[in-house]
Design an enzyme around this catalytic site. Structure first.
Site, PDB file in Angstrom:
ATOM      1  N   SER A  69       0.973  -1.228   0.028  1.00 23.05           N
ATOM      2  CA  SER A  69      -0.070   0.045   0.126  1.00 23.05           C
ATOM      3  C   SER A  69       0.871   1.284  -0.030  1.00 23.05           C
ATOM      4  CB  SER A  69      -0.623   0.056   1.207  1.00 23.05           C
ATOM      5  OG  SER A  69      -1.463   1.276   1.431  1.00 23.05           O
ATOM      6  N   GLN A  79       0.330  -0.482  -4.899  1.00 20.91           N
ATOM      7  CA  GLN A  79      -1.178   0.027  -4.902  1.00 20.91           C
ATOM      8  C   GLN A  79      -0.741   1.873  -4.537  1.00 20.91           C
ATOM      9  OE1 GLN A  79      -2.644   1.631  -1.908  1.00 20.91           O
ATOM     10  NE2 GLN A  79      -4.354   2.360  -2.753  1.00 20.91           N
ATOM     11  N   TYR A 123      -3.020   5.610  -5.043  1.00 23.28           N
ATOM     12  CA  TYR A 123      -4.154   6.553  -5.095  1.00 23.28           C
ATOM     13  C   TYR A 123      -4.079   7.726  -6.036  1.00 23.28           C
ATOM     14  CZ  TYR A 123      -5.684   4.272  -0.814  1.00 23.28           C
ATOM     15  OH  TYR A 123      -5.909   3.184   0.388  1.00 23.28           O
ATOM     16  N   THR A 140      -6.284   2.255  -6.664  1.00 17.16           N
ATOM     17  CA  THR A 140      -7.690   2.357  -5.826  1.00 17.16           C
ATOM     18  C   THR A 140      -8.620   3.541  -6.249  1.00 17.16           C
ATOM     19  OG1 THR A 140      -6.632   1.142  -3.856  1.00 17.16           O
ATOM     20  CG2 THR A 140      -8.576   2.209  -3.432  1.00 17.16           C
ATOM     21  N   LYS A 150      -8.941  -1.111  -8.699  1.00 19.28           N
ATOM     22  CA  LYS A 150      -9.624  -1.492  -7.368  1.00 19.28           C
ATOM     23  C   LYS A 150     -10.728  -0.669  -6.910  1.00 19.28           C
ATOM     24  CE  LYS A 150      -8.649  -3.379  -2.887  1.00 19.28           C
ATOM     25  NZ  LYS A 150      -9.505  -2.422  -2.141  1.00 19.28           N
ATOM     26  N   HIS A 196     -14.194  -1.817  -0.935  1.00 25.76           N
ATOM     27  CA  HIS A 196     -13.185  -1.358   0.073  1.00 25.76           C
ATOM     28  C   HIS A 196     -13.265  -2.035   1.685  1.00 25.76           C
ATOM     29  CE1 HIS A 196      -9.651   1.740   0.141  1.00 25.76           C
ATOM     30  NE2 HIS A 196      -9.751   1.331   1.488  1.00 25.76           N
ATOM     31  N   ASP A 235     -12.777  -8.474  -3.735  1.00 28.37           N
ATOM     32  CA  ASP A 235     -12.331  -8.952  -2.254  1.00 28.37           C
ATOM     33  C   ASP A 235     -13.633  -8.164  -1.494  1.00 28.37           C
ATOM     34  OD1 ASP A 235     -12.498  -6.000  -2.098  1.00 28.37           O
ATOM     35  OD2 ASP A 235     -10.421  -5.837  -1.539  1.00 28.37           O
ATOM     36  N   GLY A 253      -7.562  -9.181   3.052  1.00 29.53           N
ATOM     37  CA  GLY A 253      -6.991  -7.917   3.868  1.00 29.53           C
ATOM     38  C   GLY A 253      -7.198  -8.320   5.259  1.00 29.53           C
ATOM     39  N   ARG A 254      -8.307  -8.292   5.962  1.00 32.16           N
ATOM     40  CA  ARG A 254      -8.550  -8.331   7.356  1.00 32.16           C
ATOM     41  C   ARG A 254      -8.001 -10.110   7.533  1.00 32.16           C
ATOM     42  NH1 ARG A 254     -13.420  -5.735   6.149  1.00 32.16           N
ATOM     43  NH2 ARG A 254     -13.742  -4.012   7.487  1.00 32.16           N
TER      44      ARG A 254
END
Length: 408
Positions: free
Chosen positions: A142, A162, A164, A190, A280, A304, A335, A358-359
């Site tokens: 990220s 990744q 932005y 993203t 994404k 997200h 996701d 992710g989590r």
């Protein structure tokens, strides 16, 4: 001595030599590794993580936006999956491998980009990337990571970065150039974060970067001394790719992200990046078609993790129409709510080439660092293999042959 019952069942008093083979008395093991080994599911890792990590940090991972409806719906959607197993197919061990952006992956699983990762464990991105490399799957670093791209020394085929779209386009360009120079193969843009979502758990917990030593956190220090010791004795907790980012995450996002980004910005990114480009955060066929026409090589059907727009469409439910619209032109991933290998099998069966988690991997990271991430991936691998065997699918593409359906 033999005793007869009213049902004429013969019983006897057991002898010691008969009991001895049944005894399995062992001293209890309390090491971190043994706790990880006993974790049979991602939910088990989540339980371990909750015990080891300060509440504000755990809630940052576990929580979502506003009333957390989107996050709950994502989990619920997988509960509505049904498998229609095929039988007597003469299958042996299922083949779990696939190809992602032209490179081999041992699983249809990608470690999603997560911010502030060294908040969860002091090894942070290094632990996650190393575990992904061991497993033979891609890792996405990220922009809001706490390790610089130059330190992610994993095979280039599994090294994704990744980004932005920033208010300052020059900053975006600098990050893209830095990723290229550091050997990252794919770029993940993203697009669902024009402004920060209202993550109420974070607001109520006073979550900040770096963590503030308030009266509340000092009390927490006594409950989680190992976590605080690692934070205070390792390199400072900062955003490795950014500057001037201290404070509450939402305020930082609103200060630097570009809410006025347009499709032209994606086209510009396509011009300056030579490698595969993934977008994404799309949830409809129309939006997927727009970004693919602008140059995306893959799209990720994602809301997200429910952390931005609450009540946004549920990714698993939106997956089919996106696959139908762009699946012949671009790879489609998803996701949101993916907590097991069976979930991965369901998503692949409904058209996804792979799932981002992710989590799920962060629970492992919080529970035990790199071994914890490794354990999370082992759980996914075991569950996916078992699900495919029971469903009668020898390869991933066979899951899409009528084996999976989603109840409405």
């Amino acid at each position: 001595m033999v005793v007869r019952t009213s049902a004429d069942v013969s019983r006897h008093v057991p002898r010691l030599r008969e009991i001895r083979p049944l005894l399995r008395l062992q001293m209890p093991r309390v090491s971190r590794r043994s706790r990880l080994e006993r974790a049979a599911t991602i939910e088990d890792l989540r339980t371990l993580a909750r015990k080891r990590i300060p509440r504000a940090v755990f809630d940052y991972v576990d929580g979502a936006a506003e009333s957390e409806v989107s996050a709950a719906r994502a989990l619920e959607s997988f509960a509505r999956v049904e498998f229609l197993p095929r039988v007597l197919r003469g299958l042996e061990t299922p083949d779990l491998s696939t190809s992602l952006l032209g490179s081999a992956s041992s699983l249809p699983v990608i470690l999603a980009p997560t911010g502030f990762t060294r908040m969860m464990h002091h090894e942070g991105e290094l632990a996650a990337a190393a575990a992904a490399a061991e497993a033979g799957i891609p890792y996405v670093l990220s922009t809001l990571g706490t390790m610089p791209p130059e330190r992610i020394a994993v095979p280039a085929s599994g090294r994704w970065f990744q980004v932005y779209l920033w208010k300052d386009r020059a900053t975006t360009r600098a990050l893209v150039d830095r990723a290229a120079e550091s050997g990252f193969r794919a770029l993940v843009l993203t697009v669902d974060t024009p402004v920060a979502g209202a993550r109420l758990r974070d607001a109520r917990n006073g979550f900040s970067i770096p963590p503030a030593l308030t009266a509340r956190t000092l009390l927490d220090l006594a409950r989680h001394p190992a976590w605080w010791w690692n934070v205070l004795t390792t390199e400072p907790l900062t955003f490795a790719s950014l500057t001037s980012t201290e404070g509450e995450p939402a305020a930082m996002v609103n200060r630097i992200f570009n809410p006025g980004a347009r499709l032209e910005d994606l086209q510009w990114l396509r011009r300056i990046w030579d490698g595969p480009l993934v977008v994404k955060g799309v949830l409809s066929a129309q939006e997927a078609s727009r970004v693919v026409s602008a140059g995306a090589d893959a799209v990720i059907v994602s809301n997200h993790g429910g952390r931005q727009l609450d009540r946004a469409a549920t990714p698993l439910e939106a997956l089919g129409e996106v696959v139908q619209a762009v699946g012949s032109q671009a790879e489609v991933y998803m996701d949101g709510g993916v907590r097991s290998g069976a979930d991965v099998a369901a998503a692949v069966g409904l058209g996804a080439r792979a799932c981002l988690i992710g989590r799920s991997y962060l629970f492992g990271l919080m529970a035990g660092g790199r071994p914890g991430v490794r354990r999370a991936l082992d759980i996914f691998r075991t569950e996916l293999s078992r699900t495919m065997s029971l469903a009668g699918a020898g390869r991933l593409d066979e899951l899409a042959e009528g084996i999976v359906r989603l109840r409405r």
